[in-house]
Write a protein that holds these residues in place. Structure first.
Motif, short mmCIF file in Angstrom:
data_model
loop_
_atom_site.label_atom_id
_atom_site.label_comp_id
_atom_site.label_asym_id
_atom_site.label_seq_id
_atom_site.Cartn_x
_atom_site.Cartn_y
_atom_site.Cartn_z
N MET A 209 -7.78 -7.66 16.72
CA MET A 209 -6.78 -8.65 16.15
C MET A 209 -7.54 -9.03 14.64
O MET A 209 -8.65 -9.05 14.63
N ASP A 210 -6.64 -8.98 13.66
CA ASP A 210 -7.25 -9.28 12.38
C ASP A 210 -7.11 -10.74 12.09
O ASP A 210 -6.77 -11.70 12.78
N GLU A 211 -7.53 -10.87 10.81
CA GLU A 211 -7.67 -12.33 10.60
C GLU A 211 -6.46 -13.05 10.49
O GLU A 211 -6.48 -14.30 10.40
N ASN A 212 -5.38 -12.61 10.44
CA ASN A 212 -3.87 -13.24 10.36
C ASN A 212 -3.58 -13.17 11.87
O ASN A 212 -2.28 -13.31 12.02
N GLN A 213 -4.34 -12.83 12.85
CA GLN A 213 -3.79 -12.80 14.26
C GLN A 213 -2.81 -11.61 14.48
O GLN A 213 -2.17 -11.65 15.51
N ASN A 214 -2.65 -10.61 13.64
CA ASN A 214 -2.00 -9.41 13.97
C ASN A 214 -2.82 -8.79 14.77
O ASN A 214 -4.08 -8.34 14.66
N LEU B 285 0.34 4.15 17.75
CA LEU B 285 -0.19 3.15 16.91
C LEU B 285 0.91 1.88 17.36
O LEU B 285 2.11 2.19 17.00
N GLY B 286 0.35 0.81 17.92
CA GLY B 286 1.08 -0.17 17.84
C GLY B 286 0.47 -1.28 17.17
O GLY B 286 -0.47 -1.72 17.02
N VAL B 287 1.65 -2.13 16.71
CA VAL B 287 1.29 -3.38 15.79
C VAL B 287 2.11 -4.62 16.21
O VAL B 287 3.30 -4.57 16.51
N PHE B 288 1.40 -5.49 16.43
CA PHE B 288 1.97 -6.72 17.15
C PHE B 288 1.63 -7.89 16.36
O PHE B 288 0.65 -8.33 16.18
N VAL C 16 3.27 -2.98 6.57
CA VAL C 16 4.36 -2.73 7.48
C VAL C 16 5.62 -3.23 6.67
O VAL C 16 5.58 -4.42 6.23
N PHE C 17 6.62 -2.47 6.42
CA PHE C 17 7.86 -2.91 5.82
C PHE C 17 7.67 -3.02 4.39
O PHE C 17 7.83 -4.24 4.01
N PRO C 18 6.90 -2.38 3.49
CA PRO C 18 6.53 -2.58 2.31
C PRO C 18 7.67 -3.10 1.58
O PRO C 18 7.32 -3.87 0.50
N GLU C 19 8.90 -2.66 1.65
CA GLU C 19 9.78 -3.09 0.92
C GLU C 19 10.82 -4.20 1.27
O GLU C 19 11.85 -4.33 0.73
N LYS C 20 10.45 -4.68 2.35
CA LYS C 20 11.03 -6.12 2.75
C LYS C 20 10.55 -7.27 2.60
O LYS C 20 9.29 -7.21 2.31
N GLU C 21 11.10 -8.28 2.32
CA GLU C 21 10.54 -9.58 2.20
C GLU C 21 9.51 -10.14 3.29
O GLU C 21 8.91 -10.86 3.03
N PHE C 22 9.91 -9.45 4.55
CA PHE C 22 8.84 -10.14 5.54
C PHE C 22 7.87 -8.76 5.90
O PHE C 22 7.22 -8.86 6.96
N ALA C 23 7.49 -8.18 4.67
CA ALA C 23 6.37 -7.16 4.89
C ALA C 23 5.14 -8.07 5.17
O ALA C 23 5.07 -9.08 4.91
N PHE C 24 4.30 -7.49 5.89
CA PHE C 24 2.85 -7.86 6.37
C PHE C 24 1.77 -6.97 6.22
O PHE C 24 2.14 -5.55 6.65
N THR C 25 0.51 -7.18 6.06
CA THR C 25 -0.42 -6.27 5.93
C THR C 25 -1.27 -6.56 6.85
O THR C 25 -1.81 -7.50 7.32
N VAL C 26 -1.86 -5.24 7.51
CA VAL C 26 -2.75 -5.41 8.69
C VAL C 26 -4.05 -4.77 8.27
O VAL C 26 -4.05 -3.84 7.69
#
Length: 176
Positions: A60-65, A80-83, A145-155
């Motif tokens: 779990m990273d610092e952003n709770q991903n 590879l699973g990302v939640f 994840v989803f680098p071209e979307k407004e709801f992109a997030f980094t893990v």
């Protein structure tokens, strides 16, 4: 130059993801599998999935991903699973996504997962057998994840190199 412009000028490397349809129970561990803690490495927990006879890593990273990596039930491919608790806009059961590993872009089909996750989490998994993708996961520090979307997030992927190496050792022990 913004990221969207950069995205348009970069060739997307298509990872060789499985085209075979897998039931989710064949890809990621089920809630009925039996797990034991094998150890920790570089901030990742390594579990033995006694039911499958293989190992997986989770962090779990610092952003709770939450990121989880392991082998499919038949041990033929990696997943590879990302939640995340973020609203990432997954609408259907399968959806094409783009992942950026420090600028190296991969296109994949994500399989949405909501059942048996901790409250508030959603996400998905991808299957991979592309050595370059695995190498990038091991050696890069951030995955967007989803680098071209407004709801992109980094893990944050810190420590994956040593964690995957430890998981390989764990997997060898399971097959010995």
């Amino acid at each position: 130059m913004n990221f969207k412009s950069t995205l348009k000028t970069v060739t997307i490397v298509t990872a060789y993801f499985a085209t075979t349809t897998f039931a989710s129970s064949d890809v990621i561990p089920s809630e009925n599998d039996t797990f034991t803690n094998w150890g920790e490495e570089s901030g990742w927990t390594i579990f033995v999935d006694e039911t499958r006879g293989s190992c997986l890593i989770e962090r779990m990273d610092e952003n709770q991903n939450v990121v989880q990596m392991g082998l499919t039930k038949d041990h033929e491919m990696g997943y590879l699973g990302v939640f995340t608790k973020n609203d990432i806009g997954l609408k259907g059961k399968k959806e094409e996504i783009i992942l950026s590993l420090d600028g190296n872009l991969y296109s994949a089909e994500a399989h949405k997962k909501t059942k048996h996750l901790a409250e508030g989490y959603t996400g998905g998994y991808i299957l991979a057998n592309n050595p370059q993708f695995v190498d990038d996961v091991m050696k890069k520090y951030d995955m967007t994840v989803f680098p071209e979307k407004e709801f992109a997030f980094t893990v944050n992927l810190d420590g994956t190199l040593k964690a995957i190496e430890a998981a390989r050792k764990c997997n060898q022990e399971q097959t010995s």
